[in-house]
Design an enzyme around this catalytic site. Sequence first.
Site, short mmCIF file in Angstrom:
data_model
loop_
_atom_site.label_atom_id
_atom_site.label_comp_id
_atom_site.label_asym_id
_atom_site.label_seq_id
_atom_site.Cartn_x
_atom_site.Cartn_y
_atom_site.Cartn_z
N LYS B 45 54.64 35.86 44.26
CA LYS B 45 54.11 37.17 43.90
C LYS B 45 54.42 37.47 42.43
O LYS B 45 55.52 37.21 41.96
CB LYS B 45 54.75 38.25 44.79
N ASN B 69 41.38 44.06 45.99
CA ASN B 69 42.75 44.55 46.09
C ASN B 69 43.14 45.27 44.82
O ASN B 69 42.68 44.95 43.73
CB ASN B 69 43.73 43.41 46.40
N SER B 70 43.99 46.26 44.99
CA SER B 70 44.56 46.95 43.84
C SER B 70 46.04 47.19 44.12
O SER B 70 46.52 48.31 44.09
CB SER B 70 43.84 48.28 43.60
N VAL B 71 46.73 46.08 44.43
CA VAL B 71 48.15 46.16 44.74
C VAL B 71 48.91 46.69 43.53
O VAL B 71 49.86 47.47 43.67
CB VAL B 71 48.68 44.78 45.19
N ASN B 126 50.46 35.32 34.05
CA ASN B 126 49.27 36.10 34.42
C ASN B 126 48.91 37.03 33.26
O ASN B 126 49.57 38.03 33.04
CB ASN B 126 49.60 36.89 35.69
N CYS B 129 46.86 41.28 32.91
CA CYS B 129 47.42 42.63 32.96
C CYS B 129 46.98 43.44 31.74
O CYS B 129 46.80 42.91 30.66
CB CYS B 129 48.94 42.55 32.95
N ASN B 192 41.49 34.37 38.18
CA ASN B 192 42.02 35.57 38.77
C ASN B 192 40.84 36.33 39.38
O ASN B 192 39.72 35.80 39.42
CB ASN B 192 42.75 36.39 37.71
N GLY B 244 38.22 31.80 46.05
CA GLY B 244 37.35 31.67 47.21
C GLY B 244 37.44 30.39 47.98
O GLY B 244 36.66 30.19 48.92
N GLY B 265 44.03 31.72 48.14
CA GLY B 265 44.46 33.11 48.24
C GLY B 265 43.89 33.79 49.46
O GLY B 265 44.38 33.62 50.58
C1 FMN Z 1 46.28 40.88 47.47
C2 FMN Z 1 46.23 40.03 46.24
C3 FMN Z 1 47.26 40.11 45.30
C4 FMN Z 1 47.23 39.34 44.14
N1 FMN Z 1 48.27 39.39 43.27
C5 FMN Z 1 48.29 38.57 42.17
C6 FMN Z 1 49.41 38.51 41.30
O1 FMN Z 1 50.42 39.19 41.51
N2 FMN Z 1 49.35 37.69 40.22
C7 FMN Z 1 48.26 36.91 39.98
O2 FMN Z 1 48.26 36.17 38.99
N3 FMN Z 1 47.19 36.91 40.80
C8 FMN Z 1 47.18 37.72 41.89
N4 FMN Z 1 46.10 37.71 42.75
C9 FMN Z 1 44.97 36.82 42.46
C10 FMN Z 1 45.05 35.52 43.27
O3 FMN Z 1 46.22 34.81 42.95
C11 FMN Z 1 43.82 34.66 43.00
O4 FMN Z 1 43.75 34.38 41.62
C12 FMN Z 1 42.53 35.33 43.42
O5 FMN Z 1 42.73 36.07 44.59
C13 FMN Z 1 41.37 34.36 43.62
O6 FMN Z 1 41.63 33.44 44.63
P1 FMN Z 1 41.14 33.64 46.17
O7 FMN Z 1 39.71 33.99 46.14
O8 FMN Z 1 41.46 32.34 46.84
O9 FMN Z 1 41.97 34.78 46.71
C14 FMN Z 1 46.13 38.49 43.91
C15 FMN Z 1 45.10 38.42 44.85
C16 FMN Z 1 45.13 39.17 46.01
C17 FMN Z 1 44.01 39.06 46.99
#
Ligand code: FMN
Lengths: 304, 304, 258, 258
Positions: B45, B69-71, B126, B129, B192, B244, B265
Amino acid sequence: MSNLAVKIAGVTFKNPVITASGTYGFGREYECLYPLSALGGVSLKGMTPAPRMGNPPPRVAETPSGMLNSVGLQNPGVEAFLDNELPYLKDKGTVLIANVAGSTIDEYRSICERLDNSGVHMIELNISCPNVKQGGASFGTSCENAASVVRAVRPMVKHVPLMVKLTPNVTDITAIAQAVEAEGADAVSLINTLLGMRIDIKTRRPILKNNVGGLSGPAIFPVAVRMVWQVASKVKIPVVGMGGITTWQDAVEMMMAGASAIQIGAALFTDPYAPIKIVEGLTKYLDDNGIADINSIVGQVQPW
Amino acid sequence: MSNLAVKIAGVTFKNPVITASGTYGFGREYECLYPLSALGGVSLKGMTPAPRMGNPPPRVAETPSGMLNSVGLQNPGVEAFLDNELPYLKDKGTVLIANVAGSTIDEYRSICERLDNSGVHMIELNISCPNVKQGGASFGTSCENAASVVRAVRPMVKHVPLMVKLTPNVTDITAIAQAVEAEGADAVSLINTLLGMRIDIKTRRPILKNNVGGLSGPAIFPVAVRMVWQVASKVKIPVVGMGGITTWQDAVEMMMAGASAIQIGAALFTDPYAPIKIVEGLTKYLDDNGIADINSIVGQVQPW
Amino acid sequence: MNYRQGVFTLAKCEQLAETTYSFVITCHEIASLAKAGQFAHLRVPGFSLRRPISICEVLPQEGAIRVVFDIRGEGTKALATLKSGDSIDIMAPLGNGFSLLEPDKKAIVIGGGIGVPPLLEIAKHYGENSRAVLGFRSKTAVILQNDFASAGCGVHLCTDDGSMGRKGFVTAILKEQLDAEKPDILYACGPRPMLKAVAALAKEYGVRCQLSLEERMACGVGACLGCACKTRKDGKETYSHVCKNGPVFEAEEVVFDE
Amino acid sequence: MNYRQGVFTLAKCEQLAETTYSFVITCHEIASLAKAGQFAHLRVPGFSLRRPISICEVLPQEGAIRVVFDIRGEGTKALATLKSGDSIDIMAPLGNGFSLLEPDKKAIVIGGGIGVPPLLEIAKHYGENSRAVLGFRSKTAVILQNDFASAGCGVHLCTDDGSMGRKGFVTAILKEQLDAEKPDILYACGPRPMLKAVAALAKEYGVRCQLSLEERMACGVGACLGCACKTRKDGKETYSHVCKNGPVFEAEEVVFDE
Ligand SMILES: Cc1cc2nc3c(=O)[nH]c(=O)nc-3n(C[C@H](O)[C@H](O)[C@H](O)COP(=O)(O)O)c2cc1C
Ligand SMILES: Cc1cc2nc3c(=O)[nH]c(=O)nc-3n(C[C@H](O)[C@H](O)[C@H](O)COP(=O)(O)OP(=O)(O)OC[C@H]3O[C@@H](n4cnc5c(N)ncnc54)[C@H](O)[C@@H]3O)c2cc1C
Ligand SMILES: Cc1cc2nc3c(=O)[nH]c(=O)nc-3n(C[C@H](O)[C@H](O)[C@H](O)COP(=O)(O)OP(=O)(O)OC[C@H]3O[C@@H](n4cnc5c(N)ncnc54)[C@H](O)[C@@H]3O)c2cc1C
Ligand SMILES: Cc1cc2nc3c(=O)[nH]c(=O)nc-3n(C[C@H](O)[C@H](O)[C@H](O)COP(=O)(O)O)c2cc1C
Ligand code: FES
Ligand code: FES
């Protein structure tokens, strides 16, 4: 009954549902299902001054909740359109939007000049095309290039409104929207397709002969809603929203984000009646919720 | 048996399947299903120097073939990580990637310094930001800002490789990739999330309390494949691909596009066993096709 | 252009071969419009693009059409799980169809694998004046040979591995048949290399020949320009569209060397 | 944390009310792990996110769990089409569950609408020492009142429109019940305004109270930090996570004023 009509840059659409350029040909292909007059408008296949053959096949590929296309602006050229298509379309009782493209600023100028007083009701300037004189990056990806196309065509378009169609493949779409507004665009439409790619793992070849293509369909809907919302808050001219709209709920969502009207593209391929169902759905939505005028929902999302 | 191991910037992963940052916590939540050692690596994370509360809920929304998501980088801060998480993770037999973030260049520097010799095997920077000192646009959306972060942290990261994670919300991702390569990044990872939005048409409010959020899941796969392919042809450092990926076929496609390893992810949320099934699928794929080494498919797509 | 779109009932679902399925779909209006060589565009729940499948038979009495398809990927795999009584969303009839001469003319149909089904209506039209040269991968893939025979058509079968009929490709048999008796027209559907070879033989023997082509499709009605195929008319090359200008083209118009 | 994920068989599907359905899912291992107040994360084919649904009953003899859900959107609408014998992909048991005191303590459960099902296991635990205050929109939405009664629990029903039981909200009845006899603990599940009111009453009467919260979820296991809810501990506010730290929280920890 509630009002479904919307007015964009002076042009009245009987309802806010327009078929998107490149997905509805020149309006003949779905006519055996329902008349064109059922639609608010039709954005016609993108045209160039001279005929274009387009890209070699395969030109389409399926993706999760979406599709890629690399049609490459195959079209008969503006003269053939004026001779063979426009006379037929003229009295169909729907707003005709000529979608235009070019590889150089001169091409954009000449096609706009030719179409301005031709009988179409609106010109939609597709600035997602590669600028062949400047290394092939799309006109729509820099404020300067986008502005320069609009500046060049603006004097040519005197009789009908000029709507500029924006590409989503940019860092800040609001900057591009503001740049074309500053040059006198009467409206903006967005989004065009996102650039994507699929590979056939058996042949190790891209599925599209053009290697990359434009992603459309429900997959891009959240990106489109976000961009329409961002742009609508930054420009004063009307925004026409599109990208993945499939249901009337999607249409309402897009209008609440800030779209004065919406366009339907890829959804047609899954369900050719999609635009009709959306018109019906919107009518019922207004009635069920006691909303007298569809215009009253435009841009009504309340951000947190 | 065929070789599934890959080496990225000197670090060996027993297989190319890594769980993506923010979707696998600090590695504890799926351990009752399978051991961490089944994975090539875990990107943890995203962490910041100080603890962060993150954004108010709702933080997730469903979209066609995807999610928003907007964690907002909720995390306990790097010290809590070093005290409470790392000791537990250290001997789990998988590559540990610390994903780091900051709101200023100083924050990036301090967290990288703290993590460099801590026991994690790689740092993933990352840069999506917002840069609070420069109006909030993401560091990763301009070459200058991206380069300046990497330049600042590069001297801090001496013991482990520095991988830079790129945002897809840009006009030309290859330019950003080249900019961070020029500053000494050892690898890049992408993509991302794409910025998106959904609106609840009943309440007329954005579903996410943050209004907008990051789109992930199968919907973005074609965009991710395209970007990985573009970037891989422009940089010499290894590329880690994500966006994806759901099946082993997607993993093969992404690797053929140019990814030396892949991250998973959103697919986890649909099927927590997704990474395991992908490892199994890749193994079988290599065997069935007589491919001795997974590395031999990397970047092997042949464009038309 | 005159087609319909709607949700219809599957009157009959059958497995014909290892990976090949047959659907009879009750759709009166479509059945009354459909002609040999046209196709139906089938929606598969969960997939964004429809799947084009040729109309194998028009059954006017039953107010139905029949389609026969092979599992080739995820979409057709999902289709194959449907059962009699289920509903299916189709657009049909699409495309131009074959030009049929008077039934007393002589015709040869040449089908490769899953290219065989669209030819059945032709055989039914010409009856005993038709011959069919049908090629399959292997015995386990052979379909419809009895249907062709019932139509009165003389069937010549071959398989790539010799597990049924003659071993080898359709072109060898076709050459023999052309030598034996020159027909008025040839119709072919199958893999592109086969079509190319058939077109060459047709030219060599001076027989008119129609080919049914495939291309990836989105709209299926000519609106998206997705399904381009290169054709030559009056010496000029252009991109025609399989769904609207085809799927049936005169062999001499098709440009193979892409 | 100890849960399983897998595809299981629906032993029994029932419609309980206008838009409310009950599934009994055979899943031995999960049934042996599950406790009152935990939830299952249900996969709906065609949707990317799972749907969290509380475990309504644990049926150890049958090696099954029971879930009861309301149609609220597209996902639950699709779920409602499943039939006995179909399979379903679930992750369970998830979350912390309710703290159950000795069965001879006195408890009141307060349920609003689809917040009622997770309380049934509590009523089964306390039996005659439990009272249930159950509120529904209308008569057509009333569910499970017999199940509570069979458990020995004293049921007090109300509906918003008065079409069954008392007219009005659960809080009015709850106040009477608290006045009549103060229990050792309260458990509540339902809409947020109801929970807030229950928490206020619990504080007023000085009774311990546990609330089961809802939030939109992705992972369901604490990995994504998606399901945040604001809580207070030692005077400090933070975001806890409904799926891992909850869904059950002590009422005094929950921060309502967002
Ligand atoms: C709930 C959630 C939280 C995420 N938090 C981060 C993060 O803290 N740092 C980061 O670099 N990417 C974060 N991502 C992005 C993922 O690491 C990834 O780059 C992105 O979801 C695309 O891959 P996916 O389609 O397989 O999910 C987050 C994605 C999701 C869905
Ligand atoms: C006019 C026409 C008639 C056809 N008639 C028949 C028939 O009668 N029986 C039969 O079995 N098949 C027929 N096909 C081929 C059939 O359309 C494909 O096998 C099918 O679309 C594959 O879908 P899938 O989901 O299994 O494959 P996937 O590979 O998962 O499909 C992915 C995408 O590619 C498209 N696609 C893949 N292969 C083809 C192909 N060969 N042609 C066109 N699109 C393709 C799919 O439609 C879909 O959009 C016909 C094709 C055309 C164009
Ligand atoms: C711990 C927990 C236990 C629950 N127990 C039950 C139960 O026993 N019975 C029951 O009927 N419902 C229960 N819910 C609510 C249930 O999860 C939602 O009604 C359901 O997810 C709605 O899905 P949908 O596809 O119908 O709605 P849609 O609006 O189409 O769903 C869109 C997205 O929003 C999410 N969502 C929408 N409403 C809610 C909500 N209220 N809570 C959480 N996510 C939501 C969905 O999961 C999905 O991701 C519970 C929720 C939680 C968090
Ligand atoms: C096959 C196809 C062809 C297209 N051709 C054009 C075009 O000629 N001009 C244009 O401006 N947009 C074109 N587009 C983009 C669409 O008009 C629309 O912007 C995009 O597809 C997003 O909407 P959708 O998701 O509803 O399809 C095309 C899209 C598709 C799918
Ligand atoms: S598939 Fe759209 S033109 Fe043929
Ligand atoms: S849903 Fe992922 S942390 Fe709760």
